[in-house]
Design a protein around this motif. Sequence first.
Motif, PDB file in Angstrom:
ATOM      1  N   UNK A 142       0.843  -1.192   0.000  1.00  0.00           N
ATOM      2  CA  UNK A 142       0.000   0.000   0.000  1.00  0.00           C
ATOM      3  C   UNK A 142       0.880   1.246   0.000  1.00  0.00           C
ATOM      4  N   UNK A 143       0.570   2.143  -0.901  1.00  0.00           N
ATOM      5  CA  UNK A 143       1.241   3.438  -0.942  1.00  0.00           C
ATOM      6  C   UNK A 143       0.196   4.485  -0.579  1.00  0.00           C
ATOM      7  N   UNK A 144       0.422   5.138   0.548  1.00  0.00           N
ATOM      8  CA  UNK A 144      -0.524   6.148   1.007  1.00  0.00           C
ATOM      9  C   UNK A 144      -0.250   7.474   0.307  1.00  0.00           C
ATOM     10  N   UNK A 145      -1.308   8.212  -0.054  1.00  0.00           N
ATOM     11  CA  UNK A 145      -1.089   9.510  -0.667  1.00  0.00           C
ATOM     12  C   UNK A 145      -0.504  10.490   0.342  1.00  0.00           C
ATOM     13  N   UNK A 146       0.317  11.379  -0.126  1.00  0.00           N
ATOM     14  CA  UNK A 146       0.923  12.380   0.742  1.00  0.00           C
ATOM     15  C   UNK A 146       1.974  13.172  -0.006  1.00  0.00           C
ATOM     16  N   UNK A 147       2.713  13.970   0.724  1.00  0.00           N
ATOM     17  CA  UNK A 147       3.763  14.781   0.112  1.00  0.00           C
ATOM     18  C   UNK A 147       5.079  14.536   0.832  1.00  0.00           C
ATOM     19  N   UNK A 148       6.160  14.742   0.101  1.00  0.00           N
ATOM     20  CA  UNK A 148       7.501  14.639   0.653  1.00  0.00           C
ATOM     21  C   UNK A 148       8.292  15.847   0.201  1.00  0.00           C
ATOM     22  N   UNK A 149       9.009  16.455   1.135  1.00  0.00           N
ATOM     23  CA  UNK A 149       9.862  17.596   0.795  1.00  0.00           C
ATOM     24  C   UNK A 149      11.313  17.134   0.905  1.00  0.00           C
ATOM     25  N   UNK A 150      12.019  17.202  -0.232  1.00  0.00           N
ATOM     26  CA  UNK A 150      13.421  16.819  -0.268  1.00  0.00           C
ATOM     27  C   UNK A 150      14.284  18.073  -0.159  1.00  0.00           C
ATOM     28  N   UNK A 151      15.493  17.934   0.371  1.00  0.00           N
ATOM     29  CA  UNK A 151      16.384  19.113   0.443  1.00  0.00           C
ATOM     30  C   UNK A 151      16.722  19.583  -0.957  1.00  0.00           C
ATOM     31  N   UNK A 152      16.905  20.821  -1.210  1.00  0.00           N
ATOM     32  CA  UNK A 152      16.721  21.950  -0.309  1.00  0.00           C
ATOM     33  C   UNK A 152      15.228  22.202  -0.049  1.00  0.00           C
ATOM     34  N   UNK A 153      14.930  22.758   1.090  1.00  0.00           N
ATOM     35  CA  UNK A 153      13.538  22.944   1.492  1.00  0.00           C
ATOM     36  C   UNK A 153      12.810  23.979   0.649  1.00  0.00           C
ATOM     37  N   UNK A 154      13.541  24.741  -0.144  1.00  0.00           N
ATOM     38  CA  UNK A 154      12.901  25.734  -1.007  1.00  0.00           C
ATOM     39  C   UNK A 154      12.317  25.103  -2.264  1.00  0.00           C
ATOM     40  N   UNK A 170       9.928  22.502  -4.577  1.00  0.00           N
ATOM     41  CA  UNK A 170       8.515  22.140  -4.480  1.00  0.00           C
ATOM     42  C   UNK A 170       8.368  20.741  -3.882  1.00  0.00           C
ATOM     43  N   UNK A 171       7.312  20.518  -3.081  1.00  0.00           N
ATOM     44  CA  UNK A 171       7.101  19.173  -2.522  1.00  0.00           C
ATOM     45  C   UNK A 171       6.674  18.177  -3.602  1.00  0.00           C
ATOM     46  N   UNK A 172       7.080  16.946  -3.424  1.00  0.00           N
ATOM     47  CA  UNK A 172       6.715  15.871  -4.340  1.00  0.00           C
ATOM     48  C   UNK A 172       5.420  15.248  -3.823  1.00  0.00           C
ATOM     49  N   UNK A 173       4.406  15.183  -4.680  1.00  0.00           N
ATOM     50  CA  UNK A 173       3.105  14.641  -4.283  1.00  0.00           C
ATOM     51  C   UNK A 173       3.039  13.180  -4.694  1.00  0.00           C
ATOM     52  N   UNK A 174       2.703  12.310  -3.731  1.00  0.00           N
ATOM     53  CA  UNK A 174       2.572  10.877  -3.986  1.00  0.00           C
ATOM     54  C   UNK A 174       1.096  10.532  -4.086  1.00  0.00           C
ATOM     55  N   UNK A 175       0.733   9.806  -5.113  1.00  0.00           N
ATOM     56  CA  UNK A 175      -0.640   9.341  -5.284  1.00  0.00           C
ATOM     57  C   UNK A 175      -0.785   7.970  -4.639  1.00  0.00           C
ATOM     58  N   UNK A 176      -1.945   7.677  -4.094  1.00  0.00           N
ATOM     59  CA  UNK A 176      -2.209   6.339  -3.564  1.00  0.00           C
ATOM     60  C   UNK A 176      -2.357   5.354  -4.701  1.00  0.00           C
ATOM     61  N   UNK A 177      -2.113   4.078  -4.442  1.00  0.00           N
ATOM     62  CA  UNK A 177      -2.201   3.086  -5.506  1.00  0.00           C
ATOM     63  C   UNK A 177      -3.477   2.255  -5.441  1.00  0.00           C
ATOM     64  N   UNK A 178      -4.398   2.572  -4.550  1.00  0.00           N
ATOM     65  CA  UNK A 178      -5.678   1.884  -4.508  1.00  0.00           C
ATOM     66  C   UNK A 178      -5.685   0.579  -3.743  1.00  0.00           C
ATOM     67  N   UNK A 179      -4.533   0.125  -3.290  1.00  0.00           N
ATOM     68  CA  UNK A 179      -4.489  -1.127  -2.539  1.00  0.00           C
ATOM     69  C   UNK A 179      -5.004  -0.963  -1.114  1.00  0.00           C
ATOM     70  N   UNK A 180      -5.161   0.286  -0.663  1.00  0.00           N
ATOM     71  CA  UNK A 180      -5.689   0.492   0.671  1.00  0.00           C
ATOM     72  C   UNK A 180      -7.131   0.019   0.784  1.00  0.00           C
ATOM     73  N   UNK A 181      -7.885   0.094  -0.305  1.00  0.00           N
ATOM     74  CA  UNK A 181      -9.258  -0.413  -0.317  1.00  0.00           C
ATOM     75  C   UNK A 181      -9.248  -1.937  -0.215  1.00  0.00           C
ATOM     76  N   UNK A 182      -8.351  -2.579  -0.963  1.00  0.00           N
ATOM     77  CA  UNK A 182      -8.232  -4.033  -0.903  1.00  0.00           C
ATOM     78  C   UNK A 182      -7.792  -4.480   0.486  1.00  0.00           C
ATOM     79  N   UNK A 183      -6.872  -3.722   1.093  1.00  0.00           N
ATOM     80  CA  UNK A 183      -6.400  -4.042   2.435  1.00  0.00           C
ATOM     81  C   UNK A 183      -7.549  -3.964   3.446  1.00  0.00           C
ATOM     82  N   UNK A 184      -8.359  -2.914   3.361  1.00  0.00           N
ATOM     83  CA  UNK A 184      -9.475  -2.793   4.303  1.00  0.00           C
ATOM     84  C   UNK A 184     -10.506  -3.901   4.100  1.00  0.00           C
TER      85      UNK A 184
END
Length: 71
Positions: free
Chosen positions: A12-24, A26-40
């Motif tokens: 399962x890949x949860x949606x969210x953001x990650x900020x890599x250095x340098x902090x200035x 833009x954040x990288x946005x991660x999309x969910x892969x839909x397996x969280x529904x199957x897991x539940x």
Amino acid sequence: MSFCTQVIKMMVILPGTTIYPPLSSKPVVHQGNGLDILYSRFIIILVIFIVTFILVTAITLINYKRKDNHK
């Protein structure tokens, strides 16, 4: 069944953001892969199995005790 649930949870890949250095940058946005529904759904199926097992065990014990009382 529980092994399959654990394998799906690892994938399962949860949606969210990650900020890599340098902090200035833009954040990288991660999309969910839909397996969280199957897991539940697997978790719900496991809970149903456990409740069914407990009920069958209780009914079996009650019937076994009734059978012993009739002897």
